[in-house]
Enzyme design. Structure first.
Site, PDB file in Angstrom:
ATOM      1  N   GLU A   1     -39.863 -28.082  33.706  1.00 31.77           N
ATOM      2  CA  GLU A   1     -40.529 -26.995  34.405  1.00 31.77           C
ATOM      3  C   GLU A   1     -41.836 -26.590  33.704  1.00 31.77           C
ATOM      4  O   GLU A   1     -41.828 -26.462  32.478  1.00 31.77           O
ATOM      5  CB  GLU A   1     -39.549 -25.809  34.400  1.00 31.77           C
TER       6      GLU A   1
ATOM      7  N   HIS B   1     -38.525 -21.307  40.614  1.00 31.38           N
ATOM      8  CA  HIS B   1     -37.756 -20.448  39.683  1.00 31.38           C
ATOM      9  C   HIS B   1     -37.866 -18.963  40.070  1.00 31.38           C
ATOM     10  O   HIS B   1     -38.413 -18.146  39.327  1.00 31.38           O
ATOM     11  CB  HIS B   1     -38.209 -20.682  38.234  1.00 31.38           C
TER      12      HIS B   1
ATOM     13  N   ARG C   1     -30.535 -23.770  34.686  1.00 32.53           N
ATOM     14  CA  ARG C   1     -31.640 -24.324  33.902  1.00 32.53           C
ATOM     15  C   ARG C   1     -31.785 -25.794  34.255  1.00 32.53           C
ATOM     16  O   ARG C   1     -30.769 -26.521  34.349  1.00 32.53           O
ATOM     17  CB  ARG C   1     -31.379 -24.175  32.396  1.00 32.53           C
TER      18      ARG C   1
HETATM   19  C1  DGY Z   1     -33.159 -15.806  33.757  1.00 28.53           C
HETATM   20  O1  DGY Z   1     -33.314 -14.581  33.609  1.00 28.53           O
HETATM   21  O2  DGY Z   1     -32.723 -16.519  32.870  1.00 28.53           O
HETATM   22  C2  DGY Z   1     -33.491 -16.360  35.090  1.00 28.53           C
HETATM   23  O3  DGY Z   1     -33.618 -17.725  35.070  1.00 28.53           O
HETATM   24  C3  DGY Z   1     -34.739 -15.667  35.643  1.00 28.53           C
HETATM   25  O4  DGY Z   1     -34.830 -15.899  37.010  1.00 28.53           O
END
Ligand code: DGY
Length: 339
Positions: free
Chosen positions: A268, A286, A239
């Protein structure tokens, strides 16, 4: 009996939608190829029994309050920092995620970023496309070896461990941090659990595999970046806010570290402008779980969570068991035909 009504904030792979339809649920999908706006979400969630949402949908107190009939929020992601879970729990709304099915795809993307950074692949591609390739050169686009180097894994959960296991064959040394030891992982990879400080000082490739929590927000900022080797690379597929993006941009400009591979960003989809100007940055939008197979499995898993919850049972991937102590165990929903 009126069918239960579910709102899906974006088109997801058909297998998931089909599963919901087969269960006789009424479904409203945001068919636009863009994220649902806040106003639209507040409007759409009214009188819905279930919500299937994406990691980019901020499900805060106000949205939860607007969901006057809401029983379940099924996140189409393993991370669920986009949802105010305590607020949902307080209202008895179940929250689910999609763990496990995206582990390998995400770990594969980590390795793509490691290779892309170490061997300057995007830069080399840009070089060729701009017709600069005129002759083979002994010093043309020199990168760095990956084999026999040290891989530092911050957070040895499912994805972190899988990244480590995929190092097999590269003769790398593996260091990791985690609240507790992972003996099976250590046996299989010879990984060693160390402090964050040691990991940052000794690793050539540092990869982050933590959920975003108040504790992990800005875990990597200027002092941590300064601990890293000048030749090291930072990879983030977890993240964005785990890394202080301004500090990272400065560290890259000042060559405090060698480069970075990012799939996620602090604000983001906005990206620190300075980052995009640097050659030693590989930026992805992402796409950690973005394979057809994985996204289909995620859709089926999210749908299954919704269906089970709307039957008044405990869904398989419930993240807030406190919301309904009386929930019965999960029932079976056949997904075979759709996966
Ligand atoms: C998630 O599922 O948390 C991922 O970041 C998706 O790619």
């Amino acid at each position: 009996m009126t069918p239960k009504h579910v709102y899906v904030t974006r088109q997801i792979p058909e297998a998931g939608l089909l599963l919901l339809k087969k269960q006789g649920l009424k479904i409203t999908v945001n068919h636009k190829n863009q994220a649902v706006t806040r106003a639209e979400l507040i409007r759409s969630i009214k009188n819905k029994d279930g919500l299937l949402c994406l990691l980019g949908d901020k499900i805060d107190q106000e949205i939860i309050e607007a969901g006057n009939k809401l029983k379940i929020i099924a996140n189409y992601a393993v991370g669920y920092d986009n949802i105010n879970v305590p607020a949902a729990t307080k209202k008895g709304i179940m929250v689910t995620n999609t763990p496990g099915v995206l582990t390998d795809a995400t770990a594969e993307l980590v390795w793509s970023l490691i290779y892309a950074c170490a061997r300057r692949i995007p830069e080399a591609d840009r070089f060729v496309r701009s017709r600069k390739f005129e002759s083979w050169g002994p010093k043309l686009l020199l990168g760095t070896d990956i084999h026999h180097k040290t891989l530092g894994i911050i957070g040895a959960g499912r994805i972190g461990q899988t990244v480590g296991r995929k190092a097999a064959g590269l003769d790398m040394k593996i260091l990791y941090t985690n609240p507790h030891r992972r003996p099976g992982f250590e046996r299989r990879t010879k990984a060693r659990r160390v402090s964050l400080k040691t990991l940052l000082k000794k690793s050539d490739f540092v990869t982050l595999h933590l959920p975003l929590t108040p504790k992990t927000r800005h875990l990597i900022k200027q002092p941590e970046l300064r601990l890293m080797k000048r030749t090291a690379y930072l990879i983030n597929t977890a993240r964005g806010p785990i890394v202080d993006e301004k500090a990272l941009t400065r560290a890259l400009k000042e060559k405090i570290i060698s480069g970075t591979g990012l799939d996620v960003y602090e604000r983001e989809p906005k990206i620190e402008a300075g980052l995009l100007k640097l050659e030693n940055v590989v930026c992805l939008p992402h796409i950690g779980s973005a394979t057809t197979e994985t996204r289909t499995k995620m859709a089926v898993m999210a749908a299954r969570n919704l269906i089970v919850a709307l039957k008044g049972k405990r869904p398989p991937n419930l993240v807030n068991p406190d919301c309904r102590p009386a929930c019965r165990p999960a029932g079976r929903v056949s997904t075979r035909a759709n996966v």
